[in-house]
Structures are given as structure tokens and as C-alpha cells.
Design a protein around this motif. Structure first.
Motif, PDB file in Angstrom:
ATOM      1  N   LYS B   9      -6.020 -12.675 -17.769  1.00  0.00           N
ATOM      2  CA  LYS B   9      -7.434 -12.331 -17.858  1.00  0.00           C
ATOM      3  C   LYS B   9      -8.098 -12.624 -16.520  1.00  0.00           C
ATOM      4  O   LYS B   9      -7.506 -13.268 -15.654  1.00  0.00           O
ATOM      5  N   GLY B  10      -9.279 -12.084 -16.350  1.00  0.00           N
ATOM      6  CA  GLY B  10      -9.943 -12.210 -15.056  1.00  0.00           C
ATOM      7  C   GLY B  10      -9.457 -11.144 -14.098  1.00  0.00           C
ATOM      8  O   GLY B  10      -9.032 -10.073 -14.511  1.00  0.00           O
ATOM      9  N   ILE B  11      -9.513 -11.460 -12.816  1.00  0.00           N
ATOM     10  CA  ILE B  11      -9.212 -10.461 -11.777  1.00  0.00           C
ATOM     11  C   ILE B  11      -7.809 -10.662 -11.205  1.00  0.00           C
ATOM     12  O   ILE B  11      -7.460 -11.759 -10.765  1.00  0.00           O
ATOM     13  N   GLY B  44      -4.299 -13.786 -10.629  1.00  0.00           N
ATOM     14  CA  GLY B  44      -2.919 -13.353 -10.462  1.00  0.00           C
ATOM     15  C   GLY B  44      -2.895 -12.325  -9.359  1.00  0.00           C
ATOM     16  O   GLY B  44      -3.948 -11.949  -8.825  1.00  0.00           O
ATOM     17  N   VAL B  45      -1.699 -11.882  -8.992  1.00  0.00           N
ATOM     18  CA  VAL B  45      -1.572 -10.843  -7.967  1.00  0.00           C
ATOM     19  C   VAL B  45      -0.547  -9.837  -8.468  1.00  0.00           C
ATOM     20  O   VAL B  45       0.475 -10.206  -9.054  1.00  0.00           O
ATOM     21  N   PHE B  46      -0.858  -8.562  -8.231  1.00  0.00           N
ATOM     22  CA  PHE B  46       0.034  -7.478  -8.637  1.00  0.00           C
ATOM     23  C   PHE B  46       0.547  -6.793  -7.366  1.00  0.00           C
ATOM     24  O   PHE B  46      -0.215  -6.129  -6.674  1.00  0.00           O
ATOM     25  N   VAL B  47       1.830  -7.005  -7.061  1.00  0.00           N
ATOM     26  CA  VAL B  47       2.387  -6.392  -5.848  1.00  0.00           C
ATOM     27  C   VAL B  47       3.151  -5.116  -6.198  1.00  0.00           C
ATOM     28  O   VAL B  47       3.619  -4.945  -7.324  1.00  0.00           O
ATOM     29  N   GLY B 209     -10.045  -8.088 -18.352  1.00  0.00           N
ATOM     30  CA  GLY B 209     -10.150  -8.333 -16.927  1.00  0.00           C
ATOM     31  C   GLY B 209      -9.893  -7.084 -16.133  1.00  0.00           C
ATOM     32  O   GLY B 209      -9.812  -5.994 -16.702  1.00  0.00           O
ATOM     33  N   GLY B 210      -9.759  -7.250 -14.815  1.00  0.00           N
ATOM     34  CA  GLY B 210      -9.636  -6.091 -13.950  1.00  0.00           C
ATOM     35  C   GLY B 210      -8.499  -6.200 -12.957  1.00  0.00           C
ATOM     36  O   GLY B 210      -8.223  -7.282 -12.425  1.00  0.00           O
ATOM     37  N   VAL B 211      -7.819  -5.075 -12.743  1.00  0.00           N
ATOM     38  CA  VAL B 211      -6.811  -4.951 -11.691  1.00  0.00           C
ATOM     39  C   VAL B 211      -7.426  -3.996 -10.674  1.00  0.00           C
ATOM     40  O   VAL B 211      -7.160  -2.807 -10.685  1.00  0.00           O
ATOM     41  N   ASN B 212      -8.302  -4.553  -9.832  1.00  0.00           N
ATOM     42  CA  ASN B 212      -9.198  -3.740  -9.021  1.00  0.00           C
ATOM     43  C   ASN B 212      -8.857  -3.845  -7.543  1.00  0.00           C
ATOM     44  O   ASN B 212      -8.871  -4.936  -6.970  1.00  0.00           O
TER      45      ASN B 212
END
Lengths: 301, 301, 301, 301
Positions: B9-11, B44-47, B209-212
């Protein structure tokens, strides 16, 4: 860049890739398939195109397809190899392998994840051509790449000596016709039709031949249509068009029309050519859909 | 499958991939970028997502991105890794590598060359999940994959324990809202919004949340918007929405809006974070487009 | 322009037009229908919209609908009249008639044969407003008019005093939300949601009410949903949403989903309100489709 | 139904409607326009089509266009009248008027507000044909009516004696070609091409002629192209195609390409034929767009 000693015209089937498992080539099936097409009078073979499910195959398997096809064709007709990829580096690497194995030319659609067009796309092709060891055929396939060419893109191709032909699979006869008119600016710049139900119309509008998936199944049908259309023999064209339209129903069988090569592969299985396993993300057809294909084949034989 | 000890959750920014050349990672830039996002409060981070230009990178480079990002993040937040590919085998191979390097979960869009949906797509995911070493996040991105999910696809995800969340990047708020209603059937199934201008609306409609992408540039802006929307603080939301909408103009700068990460990378260059080189098929922005981005950044600072 | 002494909020059904034959109004049915909606708590009635099949009716019949509806409503709630037409002159003529018969406001979609947008469309509305005897409600219905509004169009509406509200039937929640944010620049500029399955979401995003076809059939269902959404009573909303979604299945019954008012009219017939005859180009539903609608109604009652 | 003593082939221009004001016909301009087309060798005239802005005109004005055009043409060539409307009753009424004034045939597109297809559409045409006093030409114009015909619709037309021709304005050469193949089942069923840049291709694929807006401006250009294409005189076709393509740029001038008749009307004004006032919702072109049209006309003369 190697010199080209061939002319692209007539029927050049986009070959399906016979599989034993998701990552195992059916070499015996491949041999039967290639010999069947060559016996049918095709003018060349295009491996690792959309019909060949290239993007679904591992890189290792793509290399095996090139090596084995080249060994079997053995120079009897030109071998075109599809090397389109989302990654520039992977396209270059596969192109080099294809050249080492005796490919005649490379077929390159735009990168197919991010839509790219205009100057960016032309710059991409310029960067790529500098690294390609073979002549290139431009591949227009907006349904799968999301990129629709404009007249400027065709002008770019006609003006670029390393690009030797256009494979037009947009299904837009207007654009095909316009491309043929533009191609007349160059001494020999063949425009080849992808969607097979448009083969006859494309020849009447100035096209040079067809890259038609159905020629995996019935190569002579397409070779005959090509010759009838060149002669403008309307009576023969009407007869053959009905057969081609009926053959097309086979690809429409998989629910939703997705994974057209599944229908094609099942038809090839019925004819004893190769197995019907498609690569992931597609799967074997359900029994009821197979029945429909058998019925169509019975009609056509 | 590993146990999951985190909550999505969150960004969670989809990280851009800083490059020194088309096949060379900018490791120092990567470090500055990751530290900036972590300092900004991301969850978190999405690579290797679309923003990370993953499909444009060579496989060698994708592995390097995973290894270096994992080293730098060092367990401080979850690391999600995008492994979508047109080839099943390549997806599996990359997933295994990601697991070895400490990834938390895998983000998997449908294969993006042949459109695949319905039973075929669900069967594809079932086959894949059997081979994945980590939990999976389903990635809905019809603009690039050509595959638009339906309610049945969301039901499948909610019913599949190995799928732990949905990243919704269709931009269709109606479908997002419907997915949130369906997600309530499971104890915890987060639905995350991709397009950043919809972050606030998505939280009000039940999102997690957002994956922005913009959170690469201004992580706090998005973290603050997330909290304002959770509290339904309309006044703050209106102020932040104007900033986010203005930031979005940066991505629209590249002519035709293609290659949105180019604008993002140039903004990061202006901020001293990393260079602005995009991967092929995209190229550096022309001078006049850079000026526009500088003007927007001046406004926002 | 007359002064407006009403507030547009809550549920304002777009009334179906009960017919005895293709050019004969069912006046008794009309009376039952209007009384049913008024008893259900609606805040107004919108006659001669898309749901009312206005463009399919002769001009003579459109005038009769206005006169009879006005007589029955008799000032109990505002009466909005749809006057959109491809011909400017015919729109003006019908507007004058509506004003004479006591309409409250005029609902005007863009002319729907030639797509028109930007400056041309704004100029069209300016020319029209000079000739309209009543306040105007802007009607956004891109699915039928082919014209999709942009932010500039909404800004124009918010800045034009003669335009008193927006009926948003694009089905695009993002655009709805944006319109609501823009509408806050004016003291009172209601944005009303057309597609009924989005009513609850629209209220949570700042909307003022719904112009929902289903309120012909079950007015209280929509009035209750409106109040639940205003209070953000999620439990009630979830219950009512399921009913509204199920009611929507009725409109999807006519093969291909075309002529949605046919399903609605058949439901009204089952409830004893009016007959089910649609205007040309639509026709009575076949028996099997009627059965499906009966089953849905049984569930909902 | 009256007997038909004419053959539809060659060029039949869709006539623009010269206006003095939004509701006033320019009778003198109409006379010059008709005489110019007749002198140019056209085979018929089609009044009140899309190019004639019919849906934008009041019913009174539409009647005047019919009466005046009939008076001027005076039987020298067939006069086709467009009567498509969203309302069945209004279509019937206008058709009767056209018959009284000596029209040769009626051109009927599907009702253009609610999309209607399949059985509903065929039933609509059957209902309508029973009330039409003249033979009917089916008008396929999906861009404006939202209804794309399928092969079944063409089969219906070919099987219905009251339908005497197809005007194909979809711009889809594949569908045009298919329609021509289907039309061969009837002794004489002409298929006429709408979009003028496709005239030559359509003749080569089996079409009978063109209903091309540009023939308002330069009727001989189209008459010559028709004859060149019949003879398959490729050299002449290439020369004329360039001119037609350039003429087409005129219609693209109005910003966004909307209201193509505006460019056509301005070209006619430059040639001294009639004024350039379009009907609402369109307006006079701005000065800079007029300049572009003047430049194109200079090139073409």
C-alpha cells in the motif's frame, strides 16, 4: 551488406514453427513442411515471423529454427528471417546469427512494446541498419505492433538502399495501393501482401506477391492465385478466392480468432505434416473446434 | 512459493532505468535515484516495468538492473520485478534470477505480441505460476499489451492465492472501481493505480496505493497525495492534483507523447539524479522540448 | 432567458416515450409512467432524450410528448426537454415550442451527424444560445454524437451563464471527475451522471445526481442509491449496486445491446406501466429475449 | 415502384448546397453549379447527401433544394435524392415529396443516431421500402452513421429488387471489392465508390463509378479518371491521381478536417460558382485556411 542476387515475387510463405514441446523443435516436421512448400512452387520462405510464433519462442529455439531451416532449404530459395524484437540489442544479435547461417534477408517490424513512429522510428531503423549484416525487408503489421505506417515511412523505405522490400500486413488495401504507387520511384521495390484473402486484389493493384500463412497448408493454391491474378484471369480468380476464403475460416476457429497459427497447425497435423502444439500463451484447440477445421479441410480437398 | 511478510500500500514507484549507453547501466545514477525515492517515503520499488523500459533492454542488462537495485535497496522496502515477456521461457528464466537476487514479488503483464485473453490467458498464468519462485502481481496494461481484462480475469486473480495484488494501468476508473469491489472478497488483495493523475480518485474509490512514474521525480508529492486522499482532505487534494497534472505535462512533451520516460529522464537530469539517455527505439529530446520541461520544473519547484 | 428557481440534484430520469404505434403516443401509459416516477421521489424529469428515442420520433410526435408531459407533471418537478438535432433551425423551433409549454430547461447535445468540436462547436452553442428561450443543459454523449468533449469545452460551459449544468454520459469517470473539479469554479454548476452503474461512484467523486434510464423502471432504487452515496454508506451502496448492475442486464438483452430502451420498455410492460413498442428502427423483442428480462425482473422484485 | 430506365455508372457528384444564409438557398449559385457539372459530363446528380449537408438543413429548405434542382436538371440526367433521417416518418414524408418533384431514386443511409444493424436494420429497410415511391440506393457511410455493413447486409441488398445499387463510402477497399464480387449474382447491381481518392482503384476492382464530392469543383477530372480506369491506362491514371490527391488536400484544410464541404464551397467561390457559407454547425473558414485553398487551386488550374 551482402549483394542480393534474387528477386522477391510470387509466394513466400511465413513458415509455422513445428514444436514437440514449448521449447523443443520438431525437426522432422520442419523438414516435411519445408519440402511440401518447396514442392508447391513457393519463391522463398520466411521463418520466424508472426505465423512462426517467433516472439513466443526462447532465443535458443529461435536460433535452432534458423539453423535447421537453412540446412534443409540449402539455398534452393531465399530464406528470410524475422528478427523483430522489443530490444535493439537482441535484434542485432539474432541478425548476426542469421547471417552466419546463410539467411538471405532480415524482416524487421518496429519494436512492438512501446509504440514508436515518425522520426524516432526512422532513427531506430537507421541505427539498426548500420549494424545489420544483411539487407532488410520492412514489415508493416500494425495489428500486433500498434504502429501504423504513414506515407513518409514508405518514402523513407523507398529511399533507403538497404531496405529492399515492404511486407504489408496492415490489411488496408488503400495503403497497399498507395505504397505500390510510391514504390515505382525505385527500380525494383517489391510490395508483398500479408493477409491472404487480399492476395488477388493486391496483385491487381500493383503488388509483387504474397507472404500468406495459408501457403503452409496449400502452397499450390496461392501460387496458382498469384499467376491467375498476374494474368487477370477473373474466372479462375473467383474460383480460387472462394477456396482461400474458406481456408481462412480455419484461422477464425480458435475462439476469439486469437492465435491463428493454432488452426493452421491443426490443419497441418490433419495433413500429416507436423504436430499441432502451439507455443505459450496458446494451447491445443478443444475437440469441437478441431471438428470444424476437419470439416473445412474435407471441403477443400 | 516464499511467504510474504509485507503489505502493498502507499506509493511504489516504477523505477526508470538510468543508462550510460544503450546497453550500459548508470550505476551511480541508479543509486542516487533509489536513495531519493526511499528518502521520499515510498513503500516499495518496482524495477523493470514499462517506465523502466524493460522490454527495450537486453537480457544481460535486465539482470544487472535486478542485481544492482537489490544491492542498493538492501531489504529496506519490498522490491518488485517486472518479468513480462512475449516468451514464456524467458519470463521463467528472468523470474528465477530475480528470486536469487532477493526480489519480493514478480509483476507479470500478459505476453504482449499476440493478444491473448479468456481461458488461454488464464491457462497461461496457471502454467507460469507453477514455475514462478515468488508471489505474482497481475499487471493490467491494455495500452501496451493490447489485452483488456474483463471481470472474469479479476475474479481469477482474486481466487488465485499466488496472485497477491493487481496493478491497474488501464486508466479506466470504472474498471478500477469494479476491481476494488471484487477484491473485497479476499482478506487482503490490494489494487494499485498506475496512471498518476488518477491516484486521488482511485483511493476514494477503494484503491490501496499508486505505482506512479512521477514518484521517480517527486516521491513526496505522491506520498502526500496518498495520505491526503486516505483522509479525504479535499483542499489538500485539489492543491496536489494541480501539481501532479502539471508534472504530467512533462511526459506529454516528447512529440506524440511517445516514450514518456524520456521526459521523466530529462527531468531527473535537471535535478541532478541521473542522465537522460533513453533506450532504443527512443532518443534524446530536441532542445525545444527540453526547454518546455525546464519551464514546468521551474513552476513545480 | 427565464430565471431559474430550482436546483438540479438527485435523480432526474430520462423518460421513455410510450407508444401505441410508430407515430402515436400512448397518453395513458405516459401518465402512469410519470406518476410512478414522481411517487418514487425523483427530482425532475427529462423528456425527449436518447432514452426517450427522440431522434426516432416525428416532429409532430415530439411536440405532443412535450405538451402531454407538461400537462401531467403540472409543475410538480422541473421538466427538462431534449432538443438536440442535426439541424440548427429545427432545434430552435422545438425549443420555442418547449418554452411555450412550460419546460424548465433545454438539454442540448452537439449536432449528431457531422462530428463538430473545438471552436466550431462553441460557436454553434453561442449562436444557438442567442435564440434559446430557456436555460440550457450541456449533454455529453460521445457514443451517439461521435463528439468527445475536452477540458476546454467544460471550461466554456462553466463560463457561460446560460448553461446551467452538464449531463455527462460519456461513461468516462476520469472525465466526470475532472469536470466536477472544474465545475467548482462556479457557485453552482451541477454535473449529472448518465450511465446508471456509475451513479454511486459519481457521487463520491463530486457529482450532483443521476439522469439514469433505470429510474423509469425502479425510481426508488436510484433515489435510495443517491442518498446512500451522499452519506457514503458503503454497505447499502454495495447492496444497491448489485441490484442496479442486475437491472442493467435488461438493457443488454436485445441482441448486440442495441436499442437499450427496448429492454426497458418491456420491463415497464411487465410492470403494467406501458406498452413495449419501440420506435423504428427498432422492433419488439423476440420471445426468448423477453423471457430473460422476465427472469431478471423476478429476481429484482 | 416506378420503372427504372437508366443505368448508374460513371460519375454522379454528391452536390453541395449553395446557401445565402443558414436557411436560404442560393438559387442562382445552384443553377451555375448544376450546369457546370452537366457540362463536365457527369452521369447523374445526387442531391441532399452528406456533401450537401442535408442533415443540417431545415425540412423546408430540403424541399426547396429538391424542387429547384429538379427544375434545373429537367430530366437531362437522373436525379438521386438523399432522404436518410433518424426518424422513419420524416424519411417517408421527404421521399414522397421527392417523387412528386421527379426524383429518379432515393439514397438511404441507416438512421444515424442509434446504431442499428443485423436483423433490425434489414427489418427497418423492409418496412421503409413498403412506403417508398421510388427505387432505393443503399448508402454505406459508417463514419457518420456508426453502422458498418457486413456481407449479410450486402446479400440482402443484392436480393432485394427495390434496392438498385450500393453507394460505398466506407473507404474500405476490401469491403468494396467483396461487395463487387457479391453484386455479380445479380444482372446489374452497380457498386459506386464514395471517397474520390479511391475512384481509380475501385474501377480496377470491379466498381461501376464514383459519387465523388470533388466533381462539384472539377467534374471533368473525375469523368476522365473514370474512363482512364475503365481502359486501365496506368500512365493517365497516375497523372490524374496526383491531381485528385492534391484536390483532396482542400477538404483537409478546415482544422481537424471537419466539415469537408467548407473547403469545397470555398473552392467553388474562388471559381465564381457559388458562395462559401456552410450550414450550422460549421462556419466560414479563417483567412489563413482560405489562403491554403487558393494555393492548391492555383496549382490545379
Amino acid at each position: 551488406m551482402k549483394k542480393m542476387a534474387f528477386q522477391l515475387k510470387g509466394i513466400i510463405p511465413p513458415m509455422v514453427t513445428p514444436l514437440l514441446s514449448n521449447d523443443t523443435l520438431d525437426v522432422a516436421g520442419l523438414e516435411r513442411l519445408l519440402e511440401r512448400m518447396l514442392a508447391g512452387g513457393v519463391s522463398g520462405v520466411f521463418v520466424l515471423g508472426s505465423t512462426g510464433e517467433a516472439p513466443s519462442l526462447s532465443y535458443r529455439l529461435r536460433r535452432e529454427v534458423i539453423a535447421e531451416s537453412s540446412r534443409i532449404i540449402n539455398g534452393r530459395v531465399p530464406m528470410l528471417v524475422g528478427v523483430a524484437d522489443t530490444s535493439f540489442e537482441e535484434t542485432v544479435a539474432l541478425s548476426r546469427y542469421a547471417a552466419e547461417r546463410g539467411a538471405t534477408a532480415l524482416v524487421v517490424a518496429p519494436p512492438f512494446y512501446f509504440p514508436v513512429s515518425g522520426n524516432d522510428l526512422r532513427r531506430y531503423y537507421q541505427d539498426l541498419i548500420r549494424k545489420l549484416p544483411l539487407p532488410m525487408i520492412l514489415y508493416h503489421m500494425p495489428g500486433l505492433t500498434k504502429v501504423r505506417f504513414d506515407a513518409e515511412m514508405i518514402a523513407f523505405a523507398v529511399d533507403t538502399p538497404e531496405i529492399i522490400a515492404l511486407k504489408e500486413s496492415s490489411g488496408d488495401l488503400d495503403f497497399f495501393w498507395r505504397s505500390c504507387r510510391m514504390a515505382r520511384c525505385r527500380k525494383h521495390f517489391p510490395v508483398l501482401m500479408g493477409p491472404e484473402h487480399l492476395l488477388a486484389a493486391s496483385i491487381r493493384l500493383g503488388g509483387s506477391g504474397g507472404v500468406n500463412g495459408g501457403a503452409n497448408v496449400f502452397p499450390e493454391l496461392f501460387v496458382n492465385m498469384y499467376h491467375a491474378a498476374v494474368k487477370n484471369d477473373v474466372a479462375t480468380m473467383d474460383v480460387l478466392q472462394k477456396k482461400i476464403d474458406r481456408l481462412n475460416d480455419i484461422y477464425a476457429v480458435p475462439t476469439g480468432g486469437m492465435g491463428v497459427c493454432r488452426g493452421m497447425k491443426y490443419a497441418l497435423k490433419c495433413l500429416g505434416v507436423c504436430g499441432d502444439l502451439p507455443a505459450e500463451p496458446f494451447h491445443l484447440l478443444p475437440r469441437n473446434e478441431k471438428k470444424k477445421i476437419e470439416a473445412i479441410l474435407d471441403e477443400l480437398k
